[in-house]
Design a protein around this motif. Structure first.
Motif, short mmCIF file in Angstrom:
data_model
loop_
_atom_site.label_atom_id
_atom_site.label_comp_id
_atom_site.label_asym_id
_atom_site.label_seq_id
_atom_site.Cartn_x
_atom_site.Cartn_y
_atom_site.Cartn_z
N VAL A 153 0.85 -1.20 0.00
CA VAL A 153 0.00 0.00 0.00
C VAL A 153 0.88 1.24 0.00
O VAL A 153 1.73 1.41 0.88
CB VAL A 153 -0.94 0.00 1.22
CG1 VAL A 153 -1.65 1.35 1.36
CG2 VAL A 153 -1.95 -1.12 1.10
N VAL A 154 0.71 2.11 -0.99
CA VAL A 154 1.53 3.31 -1.11
C VAL A 154 0.73 4.59 -0.88
O VAL A 154 1.31 5.67 -0.75
CB VAL A 154 2.22 3.38 -2.49
CG1 VAL A 154 3.20 2.23 -2.65
CG2 VAL A 154 1.20 3.39 -3.62
N SER A 155 -0.60 4.48 -0.83
CA SER A 155 -1.42 5.65 -0.52
C SER A 155 -2.74 5.19 0.07
O SER A 155 -3.17 4.04 -0.14
CB SER A 155 -1.65 6.53 -1.75
OG SER A 155 -2.38 5.84 -2.74
N ILE A 156 -3.37 6.09 0.79
CA ILE A 156 -4.61 5.77 1.50
C ILE A 156 -5.62 6.88 1.22
O ILE A 156 -5.30 8.06 1.30
CB ILE A 156 -4.35 5.64 3.01
CG1 ILE A 156 -3.46 4.42 3.27
CG2 ILE A 156 -5.65 5.51 3.78
CD1 ILE A 156 -3.07 4.25 4.71
N ARG A 157 -6.83 6.46 0.89
CA ARG A 157 -7.90 7.42 0.59
C ARG A 157 -8.88 7.45 1.77
O ARG A 157 -9.52 6.46 2.08
CB ARG A 157 -8.61 7.04 -0.70
CG ARG A 157 -9.64 8.04 -1.20
CD ARG A 157 -10.02 7.72 -2.63
NE ARG A 157 -8.91 7.99 -3.54
CZ ARG A 157 -8.86 7.55 -4.80
NH1 ARG A 157 -9.85 6.80 -5.28
NH2 ARG A 157 -7.83 7.85 -5.56
N ILE A 158 -8.95 8.60 2.42
CA ILE A 158 -9.79 8.78 3.61
C ILE A 158 -11.03 9.59 3.23
O ILE A 158 -10.94 10.60 2.53
CB ILE A 158 -9.04 9.52 4.72
CG1 ILE A 158 -7.77 8.76 5.12
CG2 ILE A 158 -9.94 9.77 5.93
CD1 ILE A 158 -8.00 7.62 6.04
N SER A 159 -12.19 9.16 3.72
CA SER A 159 -13.43 9.92 3.55
C SER A 159 -14.11 10.05 4.91
O SER A 159 -14.41 9.05 5.56
CB SER A 159 -14.36 9.21 2.56
OG SER A 159 -15.56 9.95 2.39
N LEU A 160 -14.31 11.30 5.34
CA LEU A 160 -14.92 11.58 6.63
C LEU A 160 -16.29 12.22 6.44
O LEU A 160 -16.45 13.11 5.60
CB LEU A 160 -14.05 12.54 7.45
CG LEU A 160 -12.63 12.09 7.78
CD1 LEU A 160 -11.89 13.21 8.51
CD2 LEU A 160 -12.62 10.82 8.61
N LEU A 161 -17.26 11.76 7.21
CA LEU A 161 -18.58 12.39 7.23
C LEU A 161 -18.67 13.22 8.50
O LEU A 161 -18.62 12.69 9.61
CB LEU A 161 -19.69 11.34 7.20
CG LEU A 161 -21.12 11.87 7.26
CD1 LEU A 161 -21.43 12.74 6.04
CD2 LEU A 161 -22.13 10.73 7.37
N VAL A 162 -18.78 14.53 8.33
CA VAL A 162 -18.80 15.46 9.46
C VAL A 162 -20.21 16.03 9.59
O VAL A 162 -20.81 16.45 8.60
CB VAL A 162 -17.79 16.60 9.26
CG1 VAL A 162 -17.76 17.51 10.48
CG2 VAL A 162 -16.40 16.03 8.97
N ARG A 163 -20.73 16.05 10.81
CA ARG A 163 -22.06 16.61 11.02
C ARG A 163 -21.99 17.82 11.95
O ARG A 163 -21.04 17.97 12.74
CB ARG A 163 -23.00 15.56 11.59
CG ARG A 163 -22.86 15.30 13.07
CD ARG A 163 -23.87 14.25 13.54
NE ARG A 163 -23.96 14.19 14.99
CZ ARG A 163 -24.68 13.29 15.64
NH1 ARG A 163 -25.34 12.36 14.97
NH2 ARG A 163 -24.76 13.30 16.95
#
Length: 350
Positions: free
Chosen positions: A298-308
């Motif tokens: 793994v050379v990169s990581i894709r983060i997705s955050l749901l903020v309320r």
């Protein structure tokens, strides 16, 4: 004779008209106040969401970029592990990254993880290292520059790093161990770091606590960092981004300690970019646990955050949102926003 008319007062009709006009004026003022207050609440929550999302992503980005940083050593197979309980997730260095996709029940490592959210563990060395000094090392101890204790408070000037999990490396090999005693070398020229077998320490060093590898000039020593990121409800029942780090208590015991970082983070989804042809670029992004995924590639990581938003009742009706490819209409009337970022694992790019 002049006929003078005296003021006799207001009629009932005049009073009622005046009261009606007053009601309209007060109603208008209240409407302006209510609208202004709602606008202020809306702007305040939008700003807070922006701030929370940015800070959360900053924390994640900083630690993910450092994953797999073991000083100048790039070969994990060259690390000698002298710890007991080597498979423990808190100090298992066989892989710098461990991911868990969509937790569906009680999680064995961290308590109270919100269901259907992701967890990531990140391991690396601290970027604050100290060089070894002559005579460098033997099978039972290290001789370290006095800068090793430069961050110690006066009350524990030479002992504040006792019990820490450390790693020494000379760029071609490394050894991980737990310090069991630290003393100042005569004259204050350095620190003697001992790694004996002592059952009062956790995890402790394996028996016998002797190094097979020898370290000389150019070798450095640094603390091991392990961070776990996940979503958990705080004491106010608000979802928050938590980070658990390996923490030392009573100068003997290492274990994960949970700390709340950013509140209002409702979900976290993570995809891992695997480089299958060694060109430094991910060939695809997949969730943790996907068949065939090699975390060492793994050379990169894709983060997705749901903020309320922190406040409810900001909109007239529930507002639908799209997250991770799914559109949802919530039961509340909060605002929500998605923050996404792709983060390079720097120590995998060469």
């Amino acid at each position: 004779m002049i006929n003078r008319h005296k003021q006799q007062g207001m009629t009932l009709i005049e009073i009622m008209i005046s009261l009606l006009i007053g009601v309209f004026l007060i109603g208008g003022i209240l409407q302006v106040f209510t609208n202004t207050r709602q606008t202020y609440r809306m702007q305040e929550n939008l700003s807070r969401m922006q701030e929370n999302g940015r800070f959360a992503m900053d924390f994640l980005t900083k630690d993910i970029r450092m994953a797999g940083f073991y000083g100048c050593l790039n070969d994990l197979t060259a690390i000698e592990n002298e710890l007991k309980d080597q498979a423990n997730d808190a100090w298992n260095i066989t892989t710098p990254l461990t991911g868990y996709d969509n937790i569906t029940g009680a999680f064995s490592i961290f308590a109270n993880v919100v269901l259907n959210t992701d967890v990531i563990l990140i391991r690396s060395l601290s970027n604050s290292s100290s060089p070894l000094i002559s005579p460098f090392s033997n099978s039972a101890q290290m001789f370290v520059d006095s800068s090793f204790n430069s961050d110690c408070p006066a009350a524990s000037a030479n002992t504040c790093h006792v019990g820490e999990i450390l790693m020494v490396t000379n760029c071609t090999q490394g050894t991980i161990f737990q310090s069991t005693n630290t003393t100042a070398i005569g004259g204050g020229s350095g620190i003697n770091v001992v790694h004996s077998v002592n059952n009062t320490f956790t995890p402790g060093n394996a028996t016998p606590a002797t190094f097979n590898k020898v370290y000389g000039p150019g070798s450095e020593i640094a603390r091991l960092n392990t961070f776990g990121y996940y979503i958990r409800l705080n004491v106010s029942n608000q979802p928050s981004l938590y980070r658990s780090r390996v923490n030392l208590t009573a100068s003997t015991t290492n274990a994960f300690l949970a700390e709340e970082l950013i509140e209002g983070i409702e979900n976290m989804q993570i995809l891992y970019g695997e480089d299958t042809d060694a060109d430094g670029t991910p060939n695809y992004y997949v969730p943790a646990g996907t068949a065939g995924l090699d975390m060492d590639q793994v050379v990169s990581i894709r983060i997705s955050l749901l903020v309320r938003s922190m406040d409810d009742n900001l909109t007239l009706v529930p507002r639908a949102y799209t997250y991770n490819g799914t559109t949802t209409t919530p039961a509340d009337r909060r605002l929500r926003r998605v923050f996404s970022s792709t983060i390079a694992v720097r120590n995998r790019l060469s």
